[in-house]
Scaffold this active site. Structure first.
Site, mmCIF file in Angstrom:
data_model
loop_
_atom_site.group_PDB
_atom_site.id
_atom_site.type_symbol
_atom_site.label_atom_id
_atom_site.label_comp_id
_atom_site.label_asym_id
_atom_site.label_seq_id
_atom_site.Cartn_x
_atom_site.Cartn_y
_atom_site.Cartn_z
ATOM 1 N N LYS A 160 5.541 -4.412 -5.207
ATOM 2 C CA LYS A 160 6.999 -4.367 -5.192
ATOM 3 C C LYS A 160 7.545 -4.374 -3.775
ATOM 4 O O LYS A 160 8.527 -5.026 -3.480
ATOM 5 C CB LYS A 160 7.454 -3.098 -5.934
ATOM 6 C CG LYS A 160 8.948 -2.953 -6.056
ATOM 7 C CD LYS A 160 9.509 -3.952 -7.032
ATOM 8 C CE LYS A 160 11.013 -3.881 -7.168
ATOM 9 N NZ LYS A 160 11.542 -5.130 -7.739
ATOM 10 N N GLU A 172 5.558 -15.891 -11.407
ATOM 11 C CA GLU A 172 5.178 -14.537 -11.004
ATOM 12 C C GLU A 172 4.655 -13.718 -12.188
ATOM 13 O O GLU A 172 3.716 -12.934 -12.043
ATOM 14 C CB GLU A 172 6.450 -13.892 -10.428
ATOM 15 C CG GLU A 172 6.348 -12.476 -9.998
ATOM 16 C CD GLU A 172 7.660 -11.997 -9.361
ATOM 17 O OE1 GLU A 172 8.735 -12.493 -9.720
ATOM 18 O OE2 GLU A 172 7.585 -11.113 -8.498
ATOM 19 N N CYS A 213 0.855 -1.187 0.000
ATOM 20 C CA CYS A 213 0.000 0.000 0.000
ATOM 21 C C CYS A 213 0.889 1.233 0.000
ATOM 22 O O CYS A 213 1.945 1.254 0.624
ATOM 23 C CB CYS A 213 -0.952 0.086 1.178
ATOM 24 S SG CYS A 213 -2.065 -1.289 1.312
ATOM 25 N N HIS A 217 13.280 -38.740 -6.415
ATOM 26 C CA HIS A 217 12.655 -38.999 -5.109
ATOM 27 C C HIS A 217 11.207 -38.513 -5.061
ATOM 28 O O HIS A 217 10.659 -38.315 -3.979
ATOM 29 C CB HIS A 217 13.483 -38.336 -4.004
ATOM 30 C CG HIS A 217 14.882 -38.861 -3.956
ATOM 31 N ND1 HIS A 217 15.178 -40.149 -3.572
ATOM 32 C CD2 HIS A 217 16.073 -38.298 -4.320
ATOM 33 C CE1 HIS A 217 16.483 -40.350 -3.667
ATOM 34 N NE2 HIS A 217 17.042 -39.241 -4.122
ATOM 35 N N ARG A 272 3.687 -0.261 -4.999
ATOM 36 C CA ARG A 272 3.419 -0.795 -3.666
ATOM 37 C C ARG A 272 2.068 -1.500 -3.583
ATOM 38 O O ARG A 272 1.771 -2.167 -2.587
ATOM 39 C CB ARG A 272 3.453 0.333 -2.626
ATOM 40 C CG ARG A 272 4.748 1.093 -2.587
ATOM 41 C CD ARG A 272 4.691 2.156 -1.532
ATOM 42 N NE ARG A 272 4.689 1.561 -0.218
ATOM 43 C CZ ARG A 272 5.768 1.382 0.531
ATOM 44 N NH1 ARG A 272 6.935 1.779 0.090
ATOM 45 N NH2 ARG A 272 5.676 0.832 1.706
ATOM 46 N N GLU A 306 15.108 -19.442 -8.873
ATOM 47 C CA GLU A 306 14.822 -18.067 -9.278
ATOM 48 C C GLU A 306 14.120 -18.040 -10.651
ATOM 49 O O GLU A 306 13.176 -17.277 -10.858
ATOM 50 C CB GLU A 306 16.138 -17.269 -9.286
ATOM 51 C CG GLU A 306 16.058 -15.852 -9.794
ATOM 52 C CD GLU A 306 15.110 -14.925 -9.025
ATOM 53 O OE1 GLU A 306 14.582 -15.326 -7.974
ATOM 54 O OE2 GLU A 306 14.866 -13.807 -9.513
ATOM 55 N N ASN A 362 -1.376 1.723 5.727
ATOM 56 C CA ASN A 362 -0.564 0.633 5.185
ATOM 57 C C ASN A 362 -0.219 -0.276 6.365
ATOM 58 O O ASN A 362 0.280 0.210 7.375
ATOM 59 C CB ASN A 362 0.708 1.222 4.552
ATOM 60 C CG ASN A 362 1.717 0.152 4.181
ATOM 61 O OD1 ASN A 362 1.367 -1.017 4.018
ATOM 62 N ND2 ASN A 362 2.975 0.559 4.050
ATOM 63 N N GLY A 363 -0.514 -1.570 6.269
ATOM 64 C CA GLY A 363 -0.200 -2.481 7.375
ATOM 65 C C GLY A 363 -1.419 -3.328 7.732
ATOM 66 O O GLY A 363 -2.380 -3.414 6.960
ATOM 67 N N LYS A 422 10.394 -16.480 -11.356
ATOM 68 C CA LYS A 422 10.145 -15.441 -12.367
ATOM 69 C C LYS A 422 8.998 -15.857 -13.276
ATOM 70 O O LYS A 422 8.112 -15.066 -13.574
ATOM 71 C CB LYS A 422 11.379 -15.169 -13.232
ATOM 72 C CG LYS A 422 12.502 -14.386 -12.617
ATOM 73 C CD LYS A 422 12.225 -12.940 -12.358
ATOM 74 C CE LYS A 422 11.727 -12.747 -10.956
ATOM 75 N NZ LYS A 422 12.729 -12.461 -9.955
ATOM 76 N N TRP A 475 -2.979 -2.625 -1.598
ATOM 77 C CA TRP A 475 -2.724 -4.050 -1.821
ATOM 78 C C TRP A 475 -3.544 -4.743 -0.731
ATOM 79 O O TRP A 475 -3.218 -4.659 0.453
ATOM 80 C CB TRP A 475 -1.243 -4.354 -1.669
ATOM 81 C CG TRP A 475 -0.899 -5.786 -1.975
ATOM 82 C CD1 TRP A 475 -0.672 -6.323 -3.205
ATOM 83 C CD2 TRP A 475 -0.739 -6.850 -1.040
ATOM 84 N NE1 TRP A 475 -0.388 -7.657 -3.083
ATOM 85 C CE2 TRP A 475 -0.432 -8.014 -1.767
ATOM 86 C CE3 TRP A 475 -0.849 -6.946 0.351
ATOM 87 C CZ2 TRP A 475 -0.215 -9.246 -1.162
ATOM 88 C CZ3 TRP A 475 -0.637 -8.183 0.950
ATOM 89 C CH2 TRP A 475 -0.322 -9.308 0.188
HETATM 90 O O1 M6R Z 1 12.549 -5.884 -1.380
HETATM 91 P P1 M6R Z 1 12.938 -7.316 -1.079
HETATM 92 O O2 M6R Z 1 14.144 -7.741 -1.841
HETATM 93 O O3 M6R Z 1 13.067 -7.590 0.378
HETATM 94 O O4 M6R Z 1 11.708 -8.168 -1.619
HETATM 95 C C1 M6R Z 1 11.658 -9.544 -1.391
HETATM 96 C C2 M6R Z 1 10.620 -10.209 -2.271
HETATM 97 O O5 M6R Z 1 9.351 -9.703 -2.017
HETATM 98 C C3 M6R Z 1 10.925 -10.018 -3.770
HETATM 99 O O6 M6R Z 1 12.205 -10.458 -4.091
HETATM 100 C C4 M6R Z 1 9.899 -10.794 -4.608
HETATM 101 O O7 M6R Z 1 10.041 -12.155 -4.424
HETATM 102 C C5 M6R Z 1 10.051 -10.419 -6.093
HETATM 103 N N1 M6R Z 1 8.798 -9.954 -6.600
HETATM 104 C C6 M6R Z 1 10.486 -11.545 -6.949
HETATM 105 O O8 M6R Z 1 10.662 -11.147 -8.281
#
Ligand code: M6R
Length: 606
Positions: A601, A485, A2, A501, A27, A478, A98-99, A482, A74
């Site tokens: 983000k 996401e 947020c 396994h 955010r 990773e 926010n929170g 990606k 959010w």
């Molecule tokens: O700001 P941060 O690096 O602490 O954020 C951590 C995760 O929220 C962030 O890396 C998230 O997994 C990304 N959207 C992945 O692409």
């Protein structure tokens, strides 16, 4: 999560609130809203979806008021719709939040019994009614102090009052909040990014503090309601980095910026003349450290996993890795000789920040690897290693990942060298090799049309797998993150040797499987695992490194070759095709690449 903006000015504030909300969309982007004060009335406008929707639905240019608050959401409590969008208002108070308020259900019951009527399903509305209730009997400062005490959980708040024409109250516990100073106006924002277009003079609130922001004055208070003096920081101006330039998406730009990310990191941390790492003045004696614990979330967690391989290779330290949301609630055995390293792009991730606080409370040695140097995690660590990669706007982390693993690699080299755990010649050679990395990444970025063509197969499949061993395993995780996401396709990262396994049962005819097998120590083993999935019908995309020896395997669907290099550096190169694969999959599906559904983000809720 947020985003919050507040402006108290001597002129109309709506245009600047909208501009700031657009910046804050990283955010949260479920809904957006604004409340201004005009002619003694609170005017509230809000819409489901993006700030663009809000602009389309209301005549915001003519929204009157020299004071106002705005919010991008959010969702945590209540679905993303117009009613649950912030601000939330009573007849005399309007709030953006926010929170998460953890005791909202109990408070709500109590307020309903006292005659308060609720419109939304949010926890935030409880704050509105609590303030309204407390203002019946208390002066403003006391009503605020009492309300904040009644709230359990985390919050950053912006509050305006119908009967106090030029005041915004801000308050912080757990979620970040900043105050900005401008000519004849002052601001409140959930981060400096939202305020940068208006000012470079910023003060950050600490946990428990609240503030009164008027157009010509800002006052700060501690938890007990006592006035406190705070410093004003001057931020550097890097507006250009907030622009997409000729790129369709921030993510595309950020992927292509990676040679610069690495060049900058090398410039900051490597002394090329003496072939040494420029990290000095550790606040602890490195010889006394016996173990390292690395902590992060999401992509940053993958950086931690990557670092484990390097720290184990280059030092004799015991290394463990933790997901911040697990670490913060587990029974931890804190040890004085452990170094805790926190990795976070934003430096505001609630779980990582809470894990850091826990270590600080237990007087542990803390170090952070962050991108945003003004962030809470950076400010509260004993030692900070910035990754210097400039603003990362795309929700999917790309250049920050490469920046994080670069700094962690360099740190592992330095610690290994200081402790005499790696040989001097090897140390100097590895530093020399690092200088070649930007060029190698540039070459890897040229794999573009081939990845575009391959990406459709991943979109058409029910699911996909990403396999790697050793240094390539965290990169497989990773790559899978990606893809899921961005293109909302199920993707699983796995250690290649673990397939037999259980997960091998998932492989069926035509299932796309990415196998990461550079020519390193694990190469032969990974190729054997690749053959096992091919034998069960998988369509394998092999990402390997160039070599004079051909890959000995039949029926590989597609192969991408990255440059040959020192094996420590393969993870950097392997990451690039995976980022592009996810980008092009989402592009073909027409998805919102910079703002994937359900995400944000900066994750400032736990
Ligand atoms: O700001 P941060 O690096 O602490 O954020 C951590 C995760 O929220 C962030 O890396 C998230 O997994 C990304 N959207 C992945 O692409």
């Amino acid at each position: 999560m947020c985003g919050i903006i507040g402006i108290s000015s001597n002129k109309s504030v709506s245009a600047n609130i909208i501009n700031s909300l657009k910046k804050l969309e990283y955010r949260g982007y479920d809904s957006a809203g604004i409340a201004t004060l005009s002619d003694g009335e609170i005017i509230e406008v809000k819409s489901e979806g993006r700030v663009d929707n809000l602009e389309n639905n209301f005549d915001l240019k003519n929204l009157k008021g020299n004071i106002g608050i705005g919010h991008v959401r959010w969702a945590t409590h209540g679905i993303p719709n117009q009613i649950n969008a912030h601000p939330h208002s009573s007849h005399n108070v309007s709030v953006v939040h926010n929170g998460i308020i953890e005791n909202s259900t109990i408070l709500k019951k109590h307020l309903i019994n006292n005659g308060h009527k609720f419109k939304s399903q949010t926890d935030t509305e409880v704050i509105v009614h609590l303030i309204t209730e407390n203002l019946k009997t208390l002066e403003l400062e006391y009503a605020i102090t009492k309300t904040l005490k009644q709230l359990h959980g985390s919050f950053a708040l912006g509050i305006v009052f119908k009967d106090i024409p030029d005041l915004i109250v801000g308050a912080r516990r757990g979620s970040p909040l900043a105050v900005g100073y401008g000519p004849n106006e002052n601001y409140l924002g959930s981060d400096s990014y939202a305020l940068k277009a208006m000012t470079n003079k910023i003060t950050y609130l600490e946990d428990g503090e609240f503030c009164f922001v008027k157009k010509d004055q800002v006052l700060f208070f501690n938890e007990a309601g006592k006035k406190v003096n705070k410093k004003i920081l001057k931020l550097s101006s890097d507006e250009a980095s907030y622009d997409k330039g000729d790129f369709k998406h921030f993510m595309a730009k950020e992927i292509e910026e990676q040679p610069t990310t690495i060049k900058t990191g090398i410039k900051e941390y490597i002394d090329s003349v003496n072939k040494d790492v420029n990290i000095f003045n550790f606040p602890w004696n490195i010889d006394e450290i016996k173990s390292i614990t690395l902590i992060g979330c999401g992509t940053a967690y993958h950086s931690c996993l990557m670092a484990k391989y390097w720290f184990e290779e280059l030092t004799n330290l015991d290394v463990s890795v933790d997901i911040a949301s697990e670490f913060r609630y587990r029974k931890n055995r804190f040890k004085k000789d452990t170094l805790y390293i926190f990795v976070s792009q934003s430096g505001e991730t609630a779980d990582t920040y809470a894990a850091l606080n826990l270590c600080n409370k237990n007087k542990m040695k803390t170090c952070s690897v962050v991108n945003v140097i003004e962030s809470s995690i950076s400010r509260e660590s004993n030692f900070v290693l910035p990754i210097h990669c400039g603003p990362e706007i795309g929700v999917a982390s790309t250049k920050a990942f490469l920046g994080q693993i670069l700094v962690l690699y360099i740190l592992s080299l330095k610690i290994g060298f200081l402790r005499n755990e790696i040989d001097r010649v090897e140390y100097k050679q590895k530093i020399k090799d690092l200088k070649t990395l930007p060029g190698l990444i540039e070459k890897t970025l040229q794999h573009d049309n081939d990845i575009q063509a391959i990406s459709s197969t991943f979109n058409d499949a029910k699911g996909s797998m990403f396999l790697g061993r050793g240094f390539s395993y965290p990169i497989a995780l990773e790559g899978a993150l990606k893809l899921k996401e961005l293109s909302y396709v199920h993707a699983e990262g796995y250690p290649a040797g673990e397939m037999k396994h259980g997960p091998l049962a998932l492989i069926e005819e035509g299932m796309p499987v990415v196998v990461l097998a550079p020519r390193d120590n694990y190469y032969k083993k990974t190729i054997s695992n690749m053959q096992e999935v091919i034998a069960r019908g998988a369509k394998v995309l092999l990402i390997t490194s160039k070599s004079k020896d051909e890959v000995v395997s039949e029926n590989i669907w597609e192969t991408i070759e990255v440059e040959n290099t020192n094996e420590d550096l393969f993870p950097f190169l392997l990451t690039i095709p995976l980022q592009k694969l996810a980008y092009y999959s989402a592009l073909k599906k027409g998805y919102d690449i910079d703002k994937p559904r359900n995400l944000a983000k900066s994750v400032t809720v736990e």
